[in-house]
Design a protein around this motif. Structure first.
Motif, PDB file in Angstrom:
ATOM      1  N   SER A 124       2.402   4.466   6.332  1.00  0.00           N
ATOM      2  CA  SER A 124       1.935   2.986   6.207  1.00  0.00           C
ATOM      3  C   SER A 124       0.371   3.053   6.249  1.00  0.00           C
ATOM      4  CB  SER A 124       2.392   2.340   7.385  1.00  0.00           C
ATOM      5  OG  SER A 124       3.865   2.279   7.220  1.00  0.00           O
ATOM      6  N   VAL A 125      -0.006   1.994   5.659  1.00  0.00           N
ATOM      7  CA  VAL A 125      -1.577   1.829   5.565  1.00  0.00           C
ATOM      8  C   VAL A 125      -1.927   0.667   6.500  1.00  0.00           C
ATOM      9  CG1 VAL A 125      -3.576   1.324   3.978  1.00  0.00           C
ATOM     10  CG2 VAL A 125      -1.714   2.632   3.274  1.00  0.00           C
ATOM     11  N   LEU A 126      -2.832   0.896   7.344  1.00  0.00           N
ATOM     12  CA  LEU A 126      -3.508  -0.133   8.057  1.00  0.00           C
ATOM     13  C   LEU A 126      -4.805  -0.437   7.561  1.00  0.00           C
ATOM     14  CD1 LEU A 126      -2.280   0.858  11.745  1.00  0.00           C
ATOM     15  CD2 LEU A 126      -1.094  -0.755  10.206  1.00  0.00           C
ATOM     16  N   GLU A 127      -4.986  -1.608   7.419  1.00  0.00           N
ATOM     17  CA  GLU A 127      -6.474  -2.025   7.182  1.00  0.00           C
ATOM     18  C   GLU A 127      -7.423  -1.984   8.276  1.00  0.00           C
ATOM     19  OE1 GLU A 127      -6.770  -5.077   4.148  1.00  0.00           O
ATOM     20  OE2 GLU A 127      -4.552  -5.253   4.102  1.00  0.00           O
ATOM     21  N   VAL A 175      -1.012  -6.807   8.526  1.00  0.00           N
ATOM     22  CA  VAL A 175      -1.997  -5.664   8.958  1.00  0.00           C
ATOM     23  C   VAL A 175      -2.090  -4.686   7.985  1.00  0.00           C
ATOM     24  CG1 VAL A 175      -1.910  -6.224  11.394  1.00  0.00           C
ATOM     25  CG2 VAL A 175      -0.014  -4.558  10.188  1.00  0.00           C
ATOM     26  N   GLY A 176      -1.083  -4.645   6.995  1.00  0.00           N
ATOM     27  CA  GLY A 176      -1.169  -3.489   5.802  1.00  0.00           C
ATOM     28  C   GLY A 176       0.094  -3.285   5.210  1.00  0.00           C
ATOM     29  N   TRP A 177       0.417  -2.341   4.698  1.00  0.00           N
ATOM     30  CA  TRP A 177       1.638  -1.980   4.122  1.00  0.00           C
ATOM     31  C   TRP A 177       2.155  -0.957   4.142  1.00  0.00           C
ATOM     32  CZ3 TRP A 177      -3.423  -1.832   1.870  1.00  0.00           C
ATOM     33  CH2 TRP A 177      -3.615  -0.950   1.189  1.00  0.00           C
ATOM     34  N   THR A 178       3.540  -0.688   3.720  1.00  0.00           N
ATOM     35  CA  THR A 178       4.345   0.750   4.021  1.00  0.00           C
ATOM     36  C   THR A 178       4.798   1.111   2.578  1.00  0.00           C
ATOM     37  OG1 THR A 178       5.969   1.957   5.092  1.00  0.00           O
ATOM     38  CG2 THR A 178       6.536  -0.343   4.605  1.00  0.00           C
ATOM     39  N   TYR A 179       4.672   2.512   2.261  1.00  0.00           N
ATOM     40  CA  TYR A 179       5.224   2.910   1.001  1.00  0.00           C
ATOM     41  C   TYR A 179       6.718   2.996   0.945  1.00  0.00           C
ATOM     42  CZ  TYR A 179       0.328   3.419  -0.532  1.00  0.00           C
ATOM     43  OH  TYR A 179      -0.989   3.403  -1.127  1.00  0.00           O
ATOM     44  N   VAL A 180       7.306   2.606   0.234  1.00  0.00           N
ATOM     45  CA  VAL A 180       9.103   2.723   0.380  1.00  0.00           C
ATOM     46  C   VAL A 180       9.169   3.761  -0.851  1.00  0.00           C
ATOM     47  CG1 VAL A 180      11.212   1.756  -0.052  1.00  0.00           C
ATOM     48  CG2 VAL A 180       9.527   0.387   0.991  1.00  0.00           C
ATOM     49  N   THR A 181       8.552   3.745  -1.999  1.00  0.00           N
ATOM     50  CA  THR A 181       8.781   4.715  -3.111  1.00  0.00           C
ATOM     51  C   THR A 181       7.485   5.028  -3.824  1.00  0.00           C
ATOM     52  OG1 THR A 181      11.111   3.993  -3.327  1.00  0.00           O
ATOM     53  CG2 THR A 181      10.129   5.371  -5.029  1.00  0.00           C
ATOM     54  N   ALA A 216      -9.153   1.616   4.625  1.00  0.00           N
ATOM     55  CA  ALA A 216      -7.814   1.443   5.218  1.00  0.00           C
ATOM     56  C   ALA A 216      -7.563   2.877   5.603  1.00  0.00           C
ATOM     57  CB  ALA A 216      -6.842   0.917   4.048  1.00  0.00           C
ATOM     58  N   TYR A 217      -6.521   2.952   6.520  1.00  0.00           N
ATOM     59  CA  TYR A 217      -6.194   4.366   7.083  1.00  0.00           C
ATOM     60  C   TYR A 217      -4.686   4.681   6.697  1.00  0.00           C
ATOM     61  CZ  TYR A 217     -10.510   4.624   9.653  1.00  0.00           C
ATOM     62  OH  TYR A 217     -11.686   4.688  10.127  1.00  0.00           O
ATOM     63  N   LEU A 218      -4.153   5.804   6.095  1.00  0.00           N
ATOM     64  CA  LEU A 218      -2.860   5.957   5.960  1.00  0.00           C
ATOM     65  C   LEU A 218      -2.282   6.711   7.264  1.00  0.00           C
ATOM     66  CD1 LEU A 218      -0.399   6.303   3.775  1.00  0.00           C
ATOM     67  CD2 LEU A 218      -1.615   8.525   3.289  1.00  0.00           C
ATOM     68  N   PHE A 219      -1.275   6.431   7.646  1.00  0.00           N
ATOM     69  CA  PHE A 219      -0.836   6.657   9.044  1.00  0.00           C
ATOM     70  C   PHE A 219       0.593   7.136   8.757  1.00  0.00           C
ATOM     71  CE2 PHE A 219      -4.041   3.739  10.763  1.00  0.00           C
ATOM     72  CZ  PHE A 219      -4.404   4.513  11.859  1.00  0.00           C
ATOM     73  N   ARG A 220       0.923   8.406   9.446  1.00  0.00           N
ATOM     74  CA  ARG A 220       2.297   9.048   9.582  1.00  0.00           C
ATOM     75  C   ARG A 220       3.402   8.057  10.144  1.00  0.00           C
ATOM     76  NH1 ARG A 220      -0.169  12.887  11.816  1.00  0.00           N
ATOM     77  NH2 ARG A 220      -0.579  14.477  10.238  1.00  0.00           N
ATOM     78  N   LYS A 221       2.989   7.330  11.375  1.00  0.00           N
ATOM     79  CA  LYS A 221       3.643   6.520  11.852  1.00  0.00           C
ATOM     80  C   LYS A 221       2.973   5.367  12.493  1.00  0.00           C
ATOM     81  CE  LYS A 221       6.500   6.436  16.188  1.00  0.00           C
ATOM     82  NZ  LYS A 221       6.698   7.266  17.447  1.00  0.00           N
ATOM     83  N   VAL A 222       3.606   4.005  12.295  1.00  0.00           N
ATOM     84  CA  VAL A 222       2.966   2.925  12.957  1.00  0.00           C
ATOM     85  C   VAL A 222       4.280   2.285  13.914  1.00  0.00           C
ATOM     86  CG1 VAL A 222       1.169   2.478  11.302  1.00  0.00           C
ATOM     87  CG2 VAL A 222       3.493   1.455  10.908  1.00  0.00           C
ATOM     88  N   VAL A 223       3.743   1.411  14.657  1.00  0.00           N
ATOM     89  CA  VAL A 223       4.742   0.772  15.753  1.00  0.00           C
ATOM     90  C   VAL A 223       4.278  -0.607  15.585  1.00  0.00           C
ATOM     91  CG1 VAL A 223       5.283   2.893  16.808  1.00  0.00           C
ATOM     92  CG2 VAL A 223       3.723   1.455  17.513  1.00  0.00           C
ATOM     93  N   ASN A 224       5.271  -1.399  16.241  1.00  0.00           N
ATOM     94  CA  ASN A 224       5.211  -2.954  16.507  1.00  0.00           C
ATOM     95  C   ASN A 224       4.679  -3.580  15.194  1.00  0.00           C
ATOM     96  OD1 ASN A 224       5.456  -2.524  19.225  1.00  0.00           O
ATOM     97  ND2 ASN A 224       3.425  -1.561  19.484  1.00  0.00           N
ATOM     98  N   VAL A 225       5.411  -3.186  14.225  1.00  0.00           N
ATOM     99  CA  VAL A 225       5.407  -4.070  12.983  1.00  0.00           C
ATOM    100  C   VAL A 225       6.677  -4.519  12.715  1.00  0.00           C
ATOM    101  CG1 VAL A 225       3.216  -2.920  12.147  1.00  0.00           C
ATOM    102  CG2 VAL A 225       5.521  -2.084  11.550  1.00  0.00           C
ATOM    103  N   SER A 226       6.687  -5.667  11.939  1.00  0.00           N
ATOM    104  CA  SER A 226       7.866  -6.129  11.190  1.00  0.00           C
ATOM    105  C   SER A 226       7.395  -5.652   9.597  1.00  0.00           C
ATOM    106  CB  SER A 226       8.337  -7.605  11.428  1.00  0.00           C
ATOM    107  OG  SER A 226       7.207  -8.329  10.961  1.00  0.00           O
ATOM    108  N   ILE A 227       8.461  -5.503   9.038  1.00  0.00           N
ATOM    109  CA  ILE A 227       8.226  -5.184   7.487  1.00  0.00           C
ATOM    110  C   ILE A 227       8.785  -6.252   6.368  1.00  0.00           C
ATOM    111  CG2 ILE A 227       9.020  -3.320   5.722  1.00  0.00           C
ATOM    112  CD1 ILE A 227       9.506  -1.360   8.024  1.00  0.00           C
ATOM    113  N   GLY A 228       8.176  -6.618   5.528  1.00  0.00           N
ATOM    114  CA  GLY A 228       8.508  -7.622   4.647  1.00  0.00           C
ATOM    115  C   GLY A 228       9.295  -6.947   3.444  1.00  0.00           C
ATOM    116  N   GLU A 229       9.573  -7.950   2.581  1.00  0.00           N
ATOM    117  CA  GLU A 229      10.483  -7.442   1.261  1.00  0.00           C
ATOM    118  C   GLU A 229       9.707  -6.457   0.527  1.00  0.00           C
ATOM    119  OE1 GLU A 229      12.552  -9.941  -1.225  1.00  0.00           O
ATOM    120  OE2 GLU A 229      12.653 -11.582   0.413  1.00  0.00           O
ATOM    121  N   ALA A 230      10.353  -5.419   0.041  1.00  0.00           N
ATOM    122  CA  ALA A 230       9.699  -4.383  -0.920  1.00  0.00           C
ATOM    123  C   ALA A 230       9.680  -4.994  -2.252  1.00  0.00           C
ATOM    124  CB  ALA A 230      10.411  -3.110  -0.870  1.00  0.00           C
ATOM    125  N   ASP A 231       8.599  -4.813  -3.028  1.00  0.00           N
ATOM    126  CA  ASP A 231       8.426  -4.857  -4.224  1.00  0.00           C
ATOM    127  C   ASP A 231       7.601  -3.803  -4.799  1.00  0.00           C
ATOM    128  OD1 ASP A 231       6.079  -5.869  -2.985  1.00  0.00           O
ATOM    129  OD2 ASP A 231       5.725  -7.563  -4.437  1.00  0.00           O
TER     130      ASP A 231
END
Length: 129
Positions: free
Chosen positions: A98-101, A79-85, A41-56
């Motif tokens: 965000s990480v994209l697989e 497609v992956g996940w985003t780091y909130v904290t 998986a790759y860590l990206f500074r910025k991703v577009v065209n994604v919706s974000i689920g609930e944080a846990d």
């Protein structure tokens, strides 16, 4: 359901392997050293065209993180996940990124990235993602 607006990208583009919606560009890669359940998986500074689920909160190899799954707006595929904290000081650089697989996207050369049979899918930073 409303009209779908898709951000178009230029350059070396990573896109959803299912519907080809653009997700990120090569220049925004922070690291290619991440692992997920499906392999690299790759860590990206910025991703577009994604919706974000609930944080846990999820315990990962590198410590506790608050993350939210991300989904392609074109087809709804995970497609992956985003780091909130990041709860560990050494992991704070991940926040807001965000990480994209790889398994779930097509690369700039239009090739799909497939899981190889010898890929070890356990013990990753994304075990619980």
């Amino acid at each position: 359901m409303g009209r779908l607006f898709v951000v178009h990208l230029e350059g070396k583009i990573y896109s959803c392997k299912h519907c080809r919606t653009p997700l990120a560009v090569f220049e925004d890669i922070v690291s290619k050293d991440f692992q997920s359940r499906h392999g690299k998986a790759y860590l990206f500074r910025k991703v577009v065209n994604v919706s974000i689920g609930e944080a846990d909160d999820r315990q990962m190899i590198t410590g506790m993180h608050t993350v939210a799954d991300i989904f392609c707006v074109g087809c709804g595929s995970h497609v992956g996940w985003t780091y909130v904290t990041a709860h560990e000081k050494s992991q704070k650089y991940k926040e807001g990124k965000s990480v994209l697989e790889r398994f779930k996207m097509s690369g700039p050369d239009s090739n799909n990235y497939w899981v190889r049979h010898e890929t070890h899918v356990g013990g990753s930073d994304a075990d619980d993602a």
